[in-house]
Motif scaffolding. Structure first.
Motif, PDB file in Angstrom:
ATOM      1  N   ALA A 217      66.653  45.984  85.525  1.00 56.40           N
ATOM      2  CA  ALA A 217      65.276  45.510  85.343  1.00 56.40           C
ATOM      3  C   ALA A 217      64.299  46.671  85.203  1.00 56.40           C
ATOM      4  CB  ALA A 217      64.884  44.622  86.524  1.00 56.40           C
ATOM      5  N   GLU A 218      64.497  47.715  85.976  1.00 57.43           N
ATOM      6  CA  GLU A 218      63.611  48.879  85.894  1.00 57.43           C
ATOM      7  C   GLU A 218      63.709  49.545  84.532  1.00 57.43           C
ATOM      8  OE1 GLU A 218      62.871  53.195  88.132  1.00 57.43           O
ATOM      9  OE2 GLU A 218      64.368  51.784  88.895  1.00 57.43           O
ATOM     10  N   ALA A 219      64.925  49.685  84.015  1.00 64.19           N
ATOM     11  CA  ALA A 219      65.105  50.292  82.695  1.00 64.19           C
ATOM     12  C   ALA A 219      64.467  49.428  81.610  1.00 64.19           C
ATOM     13  CB  ALA A 219      66.591  50.491  82.404  1.00 64.19           C
ATOM     14  N   LEU A 220      64.615  48.130  81.719  1.00 64.13           N
ATOM     15  CA  LEU A 220      64.045  47.229  80.708  1.00 64.13           C
ATOM     16  C   LEU A 220      62.526  47.319  80.667  1.00 64.13           C
ATOM     17  CD1 LEU A 220      66.323  44.109  81.253  1.00 64.13           C
ATOM     18  CD2 LEU A 220      66.267  45.568  79.241  1.00 64.13           C
ATOM     19  N   GLU A 221      61.913  47.541  81.807  1.00 63.42           N
ATOM     20  CA  GLU A 221      60.454  47.662  81.853  1.00 63.42           C
ATOM     21  C   GLU A 221      59.954  48.868  81.071  1.00 63.42           C
ATOM     22  OE1 GLU A 221      59.405  47.771  85.934  1.00 63.42           O
ATOM     23  OE2 GLU A 221      59.747  45.624  86.277  1.00 63.42           O
ATOM     24  N   GLN A 222      60.832  49.860  80.864  1.00 64.42           N
ATOM     25  CA  GLN A 222      60.449  51.064  80.139  1.00 64.42           C
ATOM     26  C   GLN A 222      60.668  50.959  78.632  1.00 64.42           C
ATOM     27  OE1 GLN A 222      61.845  54.753  82.267  1.00 64.42           O
ATOM     28  NE2 GLN A 222      62.792  53.265  83.636  1.00 64.42           N
ATOM     29  N   MET A 223      61.304  49.882  78.178  1.00 63.68           N
ATOM     30  CA  MET A 223      61.639  49.751  76.762  1.00 63.68           C
ATOM     31  C   MET A 223      60.489  49.136  75.981  1.00 63.68           C
ATOM     32  SD  MET A 223      65.577  48.390  76.984  1.00 63.68           S
ATOM     33  CE  MET A 223      66.775  49.188  78.068  1.00 63.68           C
ATOM     34  N   ARG A 224      60.441  49.441  74.688  1.00 60.42           N
ATOM     35  CA  ARG A 224      59.433  48.858  73.830  1.00 60.42           C
ATOM     36  C   ARG A 224      59.779  47.385  73.581  1.00 60.42           C
ATOM     37  NH1 ARG A 224      58.302  51.080  68.482  1.00 60.42           N
ATOM     38  NH2 ARG A 224      58.623  53.184  69.290  1.00 60.42           N
ATOM     39  N   PRO A 225      58.780  46.515  73.455  1.00 59.73           N
ATOM     40  CA  PRO A 225      59.046  45.092  73.219  1.00 59.73           C
ATOM     41  C   PRO A 225      59.844  44.875  71.930  1.00 59.73           C
ATOM     42  CG  PRO A 225      56.757  45.430  73.850  1.00 59.73           C
ATOM     43  CD  PRO A 225      57.347  46.789  73.612  1.00 59.73           C
ATOM     44  N   GLY A 226      60.834  44.003  71.995  1.00 59.27           N
ATOM     45  CA  GLY A 226      61.631  43.685  70.822  1.00 59.27           C
ATOM     46  C   GLY A 226      62.756  44.646  70.541  1.00 59.27           C
TER      47      GLY A 226
END
Length: 336
Positions: A217-226
């Motif tokens: 979840a922490e890594a996903l929060e750092q990714m650009r949308p889409g």
């Protein structure tokens, strides 16, 4: 050498028999997976040959050693399914196939990207139904997109070479930078930078305690949308629950998986007449922007030939004391 091959399929027999010239080794093929309950089937064998979803824990290794087995032959590069400390205690040698065809996995990774992007799997089904509408099939140019590669061993490097041909900007994260990747124009950055800048993220790192649920979840929060997320390495590098949430909130725009953290109960078998009891896997299948293949990235003629050749060469080297034995020891905690 008497070798019992577990989790054996028709294609394993084909390539191993073809490679076992002059019948140097006696090969016995067993369909069951190797675990503590099936280890007794190795009675009389000098070596067992195991695949990625076989369970080589302490109980299994103890059973094998008690039956006279001396050598564990892995027909894979990864060895996270082996308790190496227990193997040492039981006096068992473990050998692997360090490289069989990095191009096979790299090319399958590219196939997942292209299929998800241009939706050729959906277009195929439409045309067969005489539906020639293009609605919902729009993709994007790979040219000049930023691709993040996590893990730049032989497979990650082969993947980088492919994507460089598309004119992509290539970023990489790896504690051990690869000069071959640098020559391709790959820029090494820290993980947060890669996660935040990449349109496509592809995982090519081994499964270790450090990489378990690296994508959480922490890594996903750092990714650009889409973002497009691709995993052709090991399933448990991805936290499936977190990824499902990422699909629901549209952080993840595309997901391609050739591996799954609970694949042991699913992959490599025909489950078409069975009810899938894995609720997380079933949930993944409901998303139209998810593409899953059943751990087939390695599945080329060239790779299967190399797997058989190197596995039997390991057996010969162990038996004769000559040649190269690709031994895995406690000092080597992750595959190259």
């Amino acid at each position: 050498m008497n070798i019992t091959i577990f989790s054996a399929k028709h294609y394993d027999r084909t390539f191993f028999d073809r490679t076992n010239t002059n019948d140097r080794h006696t090969l016995r093929y067993l369909e069951p997976r190797l675990n503590a309950e099936t280890a007794s089937l190795a009675e009389g064998a000098d070596a067992v040959c195991a695949f990625v979803n076989d369970q080589l824990d302490e109980d299994t290794l103890r059973e094998l050693a008690a039956r006279g087995v001396k050598l564990i032959l892995l027909r894979s590069a990864g060895f996270n399914h082996v308790d190496l400390a227990a193997a040492t205690r039981q006096g068992l040698t473990v050998a692997r196939v360090p490289a069989y065809s990095p191009h096979a996995v790299a090319e399958h990774t590219l196939a997942l990207i292209l299929t998800l992007n241009r939706q050729t799997h959906r277009a195929f089904n439409r045309v067969r139904e005489h539906n020639f509408s293009l609605e919902g099939l729009i993709g994007f140019d790979l040219h000049q997109k930023t691709v993040g590669i996590i893990g730049t061993g032989t497979i990650g490097t082969a993947f980088a070479s492919l994507l460089s041909g598309f004119g992509c900007r290539l970023l990489a994260y790896d504690p051990y930078p690869n000069d071959a990747c640098k020559e391709l124009g790959v820029d090494y950055v820290d993980l947060p930078t890669l996660l935040g800048a990449s349109h496509i993220i592809s995982l090519h790192c081994p499964l270790t305690p450090e990489t378990h649920h690296l994508i959480n979840a922490e890594a996903l929060e750092q990714m650009r949308p889409g973002v497009m997320l691709i995993n052709t390495s090991r399933g448990a590098i991805v936290d499936t629950r977190a990824v499902i949430q990422g699909l629901k909130n549209e952080t993840i725009g595309y997901l391609g998986l050739d591996v799954y953290e609970e694949e042991e109960a699913l992959f490599f078998e025909d489950q078409s007449e069975q009810i899938i009891h894995d609720d997380l896997f079933a949930r993944l299948l409901t998303f139209p922007n998810v593409l899953i293949t059943g751990h087939q990235g390695f599945f080329t003629r060239e790779a299967l030939s190399n797997i058989a050749r190197i596995t039997l060469a390991n057996a010969t080297a162990f038996e004769s004391g000559q040649g190269t034995l690709h031994e895995v020891t406690l000092k080597r905690q992750s595959p190259a």
